[in-house]
Scaffold this active site. Structure first.
Site, PDB file in Angstrom:
ATOM      1  N   LYS B  85      -3.515  -0.538  -1.718  1.00 32.24           N
ATOM      2  CA  LYS B  85      -3.984   0.477  -0.768  1.00 32.24           C
ATOM      3  C   LYS B  85      -4.660  -0.205   0.413  1.00 32.24           C
ATOM      4  O   LYS B  85      -5.412  -1.174   0.245  1.00 32.24           O
ATOM      5  CB  LYS B  85      -4.962   1.423  -1.478  1.00 32.24           C
ATOM      6  CG  LYS B  85      -5.355   2.658  -0.669  1.00 32.24           C
ATOM      7  CD  LYS B  85      -6.267   3.590  -1.483  1.00 32.24           C
ATOM      8  CE  LYS B  85      -6.683   4.825  -0.699  1.00 32.24           C
ATOM      9  NZ  LYS B  85      -7.616   5.687  -1.477  1.00 32.24           N
ATOM     10  N   SER B 160      -6.649  10.644  -1.132  1.00 35.13           N
ATOM     11  CA  SER B 160      -6.282   9.829   0.008  1.00 35.13           C
ATOM     12  C   SER B 160      -5.224   8.782  -0.308  1.00 35.13           C
ATOM     13  O   SER B 160      -4.562   8.280   0.596  1.00 35.13           O
ATOM     14  CB  SER B 160      -7.525   9.121   0.554  1.00 35.13           C
ATOM     15  OG  SER B 160      -8.040   8.210  -0.412  1.00 35.13           O
ATOM     16  N   SER B 184      -9.043  10.510  -5.371  1.00 34.17           N
ATOM     17  CA  SER B 184      -7.976   9.918  -4.552  1.00 34.17           C
ATOM     18  C   SER B 184      -6.966   9.060  -5.307  1.00 34.17           C
ATOM     19  O   SER B 184      -5.948   8.667  -4.740  1.00 34.17           O
ATOM     20  CB  SER B 184      -8.582   9.076  -3.419  1.00 34.17           C
ATOM     21  OG  SER B 184      -9.208   9.923  -2.495  1.00 34.17           O
TER      22      SER B 184
END
Ligand SMILES: [Mg+2]
Ligand SMILES: [Zn+2]
Lengths: 99, 509, 497
Positions: B85, B160, B184
């Site tokens: 990420k 997210s 997330s």
């Protein structure tokens, strides 16, 4: 808890160093009030006798030995700098107090 | 051949590498090809990646193969590629956090978790898309365009960490790292039919994770199977002296727990269904799959009861005070002085004017909203009513967990109230967006671990539903035991993994 | 607007001053407060930095245990309570020399609180109440380019070096100091001096005011005499010498009185002190109430020093200053007046170090209180800031004791030391200062003096030994000072016996 006025939102933007123009203020102010209204529901939920939690897992006394470890080279440190000069970060003129 | 490789789980790839049936270069190339084929651009395709490092990944893969040939593999997963990420600092690879303000920033250091996967020899495929600074539940707040759900590219992949979940769901990577501040990792897992784990707070180092809300953030695994999550969790977890909030306790037993759970025996396990995490606004198809999964637990020998956590109804409000407060301070460093974007207004602007113009241009709406709310909540005169009060309610939420865990071993709920919603639907309605994380937020507030595993597809839209399991702090092994049991039983019932039901992805053209 | 200044005596006739001092002490730990970068002074720009002290995204702080130890020792030496549990907090404000745009500090939970320090001014003891001592980190250093004389105002742009960012600081804050009246400037100075002595004794800082390792902010307010209220205060930042502390208080008292006498009200603001003329000027107005939005630092965990640890540290404290003064007076055989003069001159630690380096106490005292005090006054600096150190004074005295030089020549050696001409021996050699020990030359000079002053010589022959001084003076003049006066006296008396 009261509603934020447009002036208060402008002041917050100032404190947060975000240059919001009029259109953005008009757009954001009502959204902020909707959010604030939603979060206001927690008032009164916890009494004075409830201790605050700042860390979910309680630890104390996490210390480091006072021993030097290698850091970054000046080149690495300055690698992301928008502007550099004399191995220093070049920044626009600073207003206000001399530190 | 290449299709066969990308469909394998990380554990299967590790076995194949160990058996000499394939090489890391082959595996890595297969995934890079897949990325080329389906990932597309901001405009079309899955768009799970913000940056792909084909050359770097292949170099690391070749080095891994050389080590393995020499009998010096560093780890079971040595040579198995991974996606990271974009909120985790990677030395030499751009790290933007999905924000314009960090466009082009290349960190001169690695996050601890990145260092650990590099040291173990996992080639890094690239950096995955995310809501800007991890603020959002749809990945639409990325400054670089949204990620699209591999199940239906008109829908959100969750957020997210939509990029990491979509990458795994679209077989672009067997493993990914995510971060979970309010859901997330778990919510994107739920809406993409993948597995996501939020470890106990402090269980995995946050050093090098660009903080959203420091007291809530955790790094965790994003995978297609529970076993893969356990493998990755054991690799990245454990004490880090660079993170003062890191817990100094051994991280092992996750893989063993997953293997044990997969045998399907949950006899004696006490399960609590959280009463407050259901009701109005919860999609019927989600509730139906959830109820069936709870029944399944009973079939596997667990004792299921309903438990009440009354203050969970305040979790959302608590979260949306604590998070903005912490993030308003964390994001102050993005000021155009040392790195990142610098916008210089006309004339002879002062440093302050440059900061303001840069932060206006560099931050998106959601980031601005949260910075403003946080600035307000910390202001003198408001601190006690907002931030101070939120921290007290946080205590009550932790107490609810403690009370519940006195009677049960794990708690369960649906991961998210709905399946993936259409892109754009909630973009200008922050509160509706926030509701996505209703069920996942309490775990972050209390620091307890949680997992989301696929529970099937909702009848009304045929989209994945997630089943959440929560355990007491430092009892992450229970997530793997229960998660693996559910996964094994459901996979058996479905006749294969849930992702086999996903539509075939066409390359974006 | 120029301020109307009221003469100091008039100020104290009409107003009661209230002082408040905030002192920042830079610790001499090996590493910074929250990272492993060197905390040493003077490296090449941006070479003592890492992701943490540079505020790079993702980096995290870890507390330096040694800095906590120093903080506790300082707290104990200031007679403070040591917190059983305390936290770091973020102080949020934007400034380019602050990498994270918040300073990691302590807010309502300082490590040490509720202490005191006694200071003596002209024989009177003042008890300075300490509100708190807390831990925090320093900022980076900006240099300003363009405009006039490198100052921030009018500069075109600035260059920032973050080597100093993150160096551990202890901030010591007093409660309002009341009842000092006309002695306010001296009390302020004596307090800062006492803090510096204590820091030196603890060994926790280089304690160099000239290099900024001790920095004082001076708060001052005036209230109408006898009113018992507190006036609006000004805060004069970064006053970097003991003498400047005294001058800043004196100036602010005169300035405040000027405003109040004219019926105005004092602005609550920060002020800058100007070394050149001893005045202050307005900084940023503080009334926009810098809202620092403090909250507990979520990346750090609480500090909870065990009572055992605190007691262990208490055992390492240097002697309490009052007890130490009594002991030194006894050891040195000083009278009360000797002692008071020594303390008043700010020379106690200097004399102590000089004695430790081998000089006799009275000799050490003599040099610091006469010759060197005069030179410090001439240079407008404090004694301790003079470029002569105790070891050198002891070396000079040793040369006097060995009769290599005499007191008069010693003064020239001090000139050389102040001019940076090398060691005392080198200066003596280079300047040709050694006493002439050639008995022949000395004897000839004495004979010459006797011949030129027959009437004085007669007086001495008649037993008026006191007259010898004149002949000795003549000999010393002839020898251009480079003679041992004692030996000259012996020779004169021998020859006229
Ligand atoms: Mg301070
Ligand atoms: Zn550092």
């Amino acid at each position: 808890m009261s509603q934020l006025t447009r002036d208060e939102v402008a002041h917050l933007a100032d404190l947060a160093r975000i240059d919001l123009d009029d259109a953005e203020l008009d757009h954001l102010a009502p959204q902020l009030n909707v959010i604030l209204e939603a979060v206001a529901s927690i008032s009164g939920v916890a009494g004075d006798d409830v201790p605050p939690t700042s860390h979910p897992i309680p630890l104390t006394n996490v210390f480091r030995e006072d021993v030097v470890v290698p850091g970054l080279t000046a080149e690495q440190a300055l690698s992301g700098a928008p502007e550099a000069e004399e191995q220093r970060f070049r920044v626009p003129r600073i207003l206000g107090d001399e530190q | 051949m290449s299709d066969e490789l990308i469909k394998k789980t990380a554990a299967e790839l590790a076995d194949a590498l160990a058996a000499g049936e394939t090489t890391s270069v082959e595996v890595t190339r297969a995934h890079l090809d897949r990325i080329l084929e389906v990932d597309g651009t901001a405009e079309s395709g899955v768009h799970a990646f913000l940056h792909v490092d084909a050359e770097g990944a292949l170099t690391q893969a070749a080095e891994s193969d050389a080590r393995r040939t020499a009998g010096r593999a560093r780890h079971l997963l040595d040579g198995v590629p991974i996606a990271v990420k974009d909120v985790l600092a990677t030395q030499g690879l751009p790290t933007t956090c999905g924000s314009k303000i960090l466009e082009g920033w290349v960190p001169p250091y690695d996050a601890t978790v990145v260092r650990r996967i590099k040291d173990a020899g996992l080639p890094i495929l690239g950096k995955t898309n995310m809501d800007e600074f991890a603020m959002g539940s749809s990945t639409e707040h990325s400054a670089y365009g949204p990620t699209r759900n591999p199940w239906d590219q008109t829908r959100i992949p969750g957020g997210s960490g939509g990029g990491s979940a979509a990458a795994v769901a679209a077989f672009e990577a067997p493993l990914a790292l995510g971060t979970d501040t309010g859901g997330s990792i778990r919510q994107p897992g739920a809406v993409t039919g993948t597995v996501g784990v939020k470890p106990t707070y402090g269980g995995v180092s946050r050093y090098g994770l660009v903080a959203l809300a420091n007291s809530l953030d955790q790094v965790g695994p994003v995978t297609r199977t529970v076993l893969d999550s356990a493998l990755l969790h054991e690799l990245i977890g454990g004490h880090d002296p660079l993170d003062s909030t890191s817990v100094d306790a051994p991280v092992d037993g996750f893989v063993a727990a997953a293997r044990q759970g997969a045998t399907g025996d949950l006899k004696g396990l006490k399960v609590g269904v959280i009463k407050e995490l259901a009701g109005e606004g919860w999609q019927p198809g989600v509730m139906q799959r959830f109820a069936e999964t709870v029944d399944l637990l009973t079939e596997l020998g667990a004792e299921v009861t309903e438990v009440s956590c009354p203050t969970f109804v305040h979790a959302m409000a608590t979260y949306y005070l604590i998070l903005p407060a912490e993030c308003s301070s964390n994001l102050a460093k993005f000021d155009a002085m040392r790195y990142g974007l610098r916008v210089v207004p006309d004339g002879d602007p002062s440093a302050e004017a440059v900061m303001k113009a840069t932060r206006d241009a560099g931050f998106g709406d959601e980031v601005k909203r949260r910075i403003m709310i946080g600035t307000y909540a910390l202001s003198s005169g408001y601190y006690d009513a907002y931030y101070g009060q939120a921290q007290k309610v946080r205590t009550l939420i932790s107490r609810d967990f403690a009370a519940a865990f006195e009677g049960v071993d794990v708690l369960v709920s649906p991961t998210s109230p709905t399946t993936a919603f259409p892109l754009g639907e909630k973009l200008d309605d922050p509160l509706a967006m926030y509701l996505q994380d209703l069920a996942t937020i309490p775990a972050n507030l209390a620091g307890v671990p949680g997992i989301s595993v696929p529970a099937g597809l909702a009848d009304e839209d045929g989209l994945p539903v997630g089943f959440q399991v929560l355990a007491p702090a430092l009892a992450d092994d229970r997530l793997y035991r229960v998660g693996a049991a559910v996964e094994a039983a459901l996979t058996d019932r479905w006749g294969g993994p849930i992702l086999a039901k996903a539509p075939t992805l066409e390359g974006p053209r | 607007m120029t301020d109307m200044l009221v003469p100091f005596d008039d100020v104290v006739a009409s107003y009661d001053p209230a002082l408040g001092l905030e002192i920042h002490v830079e610790l001499n730990t090996n590493t910074k407060m929250f990272c492993g970068c060197p905390a040493s002074f003077g490296g090449e720009p941006n070479t003592q930095v890492c992701p943490t002290c540079l505020g790079l995204p993702g980096a995290m702080p870890v507390v330096n245990g040694k800095a906590v130890e120093s903080a506790i020792r300082i707290g104990l030496a200031l007679n403070c309570d040591i917190a059983e549990w305390c936290r770091f907090a973020r102080k949020n404000y934007f400034y380019p020399d602050m990498p994270k745009n918040f300073q990691t500090s302590q807010y309502d939970e300082p490590i040490a609180f509720e202490g005191y320090l006694d200071v003596e001014v002209e024989g009177e003891t003042f008890r300075i109440e300490i509100e708190r001592a807390h831990m925090e980190e320093d900022t980076g250093k900006s240099s300003h380019v363009g405009g006039t004389d490198g100052r921030i105002h009018g500069a075109d742009y600035s260059l920032v070096d973050y080597n100093r960012a993150g160096i551990p600081l202890i901030e010591i804050v007093t409660k309002p100091i009341l009842g000092t009246g006309e002695k306010a400037p001296l009390v302020a100075k004596a307090y800062v001096s006492a803090i510096r002595d204590l820091i030196v004794a603890l060994g926790v800082s280089d304690a160099r005011m000239d290099q900024g390792s001790i920095r004082a902010d001076v708060n001052l307010s005036l209230a109408p005499k006898g009113s018992g209220v507190l006036g609006t205060r000004s805060e004069t930042k970064n006053v970097n010498s003991l003498r400047s502390v005294e001058r800043a208080v004196r100036f602010e008292m005169s300035r405040h009185a000027g405003i109040l006498d004219a019926g105005g009200s004092v602005l609550q603001e920060t002020r800058h002190f100007h070394e050149n003329d001893g005045t202050t000027s307005s900084g940023r107005e503080k009334s926009d109430a810098e809202d620092y939005r403090y909250f507990p630092e979520p990346d750090l965990v609480p500090v909870a020093p065990s009572r055992e640890w605190v007691e262990e540290l208490r055992a390492t404290l240097p002697e309490n200053p009052a007890a130490k003064r009594a002991r030194l007076q006894e050891e040195w055989g000083f009278t009360d007046l000797d002692m008071r003069d020594t303390i008043g001159a700010g020379a106690l630690a200097l004399v102590e170090e000089t004695v430790a380096a081998g000089a006799a106490p009275q000799a050490a005292r003599k040099w610091w209180l006469t010759e060197l005090t005069r030179r410090a006054n001439d240079a407008g600096v404090e004694l301790a800031e003079l470029a002569v150190i105790p070891a050198q004074v002891a070396a000079v005295q040793a040369l006097v004791d060995a009769k290599t030089i005499n007191d008069k020549l010693a003064r020239q050696v001090f000139d050389g030391l102040l001019a940076g001409e090398g060691t005392p021996e080198e200066i003596i050699a280079a300047r040709g200062l050694a006493v002439v020990s050639d008995e022949g030359a000395l004897s000839a000079a004495v004979d010459k003096a006797i011949a030129e002053n027959p009437d004085i010589a007669d007086k001495i022959r008649d037993g008026k030994v006191a007259a010898a001084g004149a002949l000795i003076g003549a000999v010393m003049k002839e020898m251009r000072g480079q003679a041992d006066a004692g030996r000259v006296r012996e020779l004169v008396l021998e020859k006229l016996a």
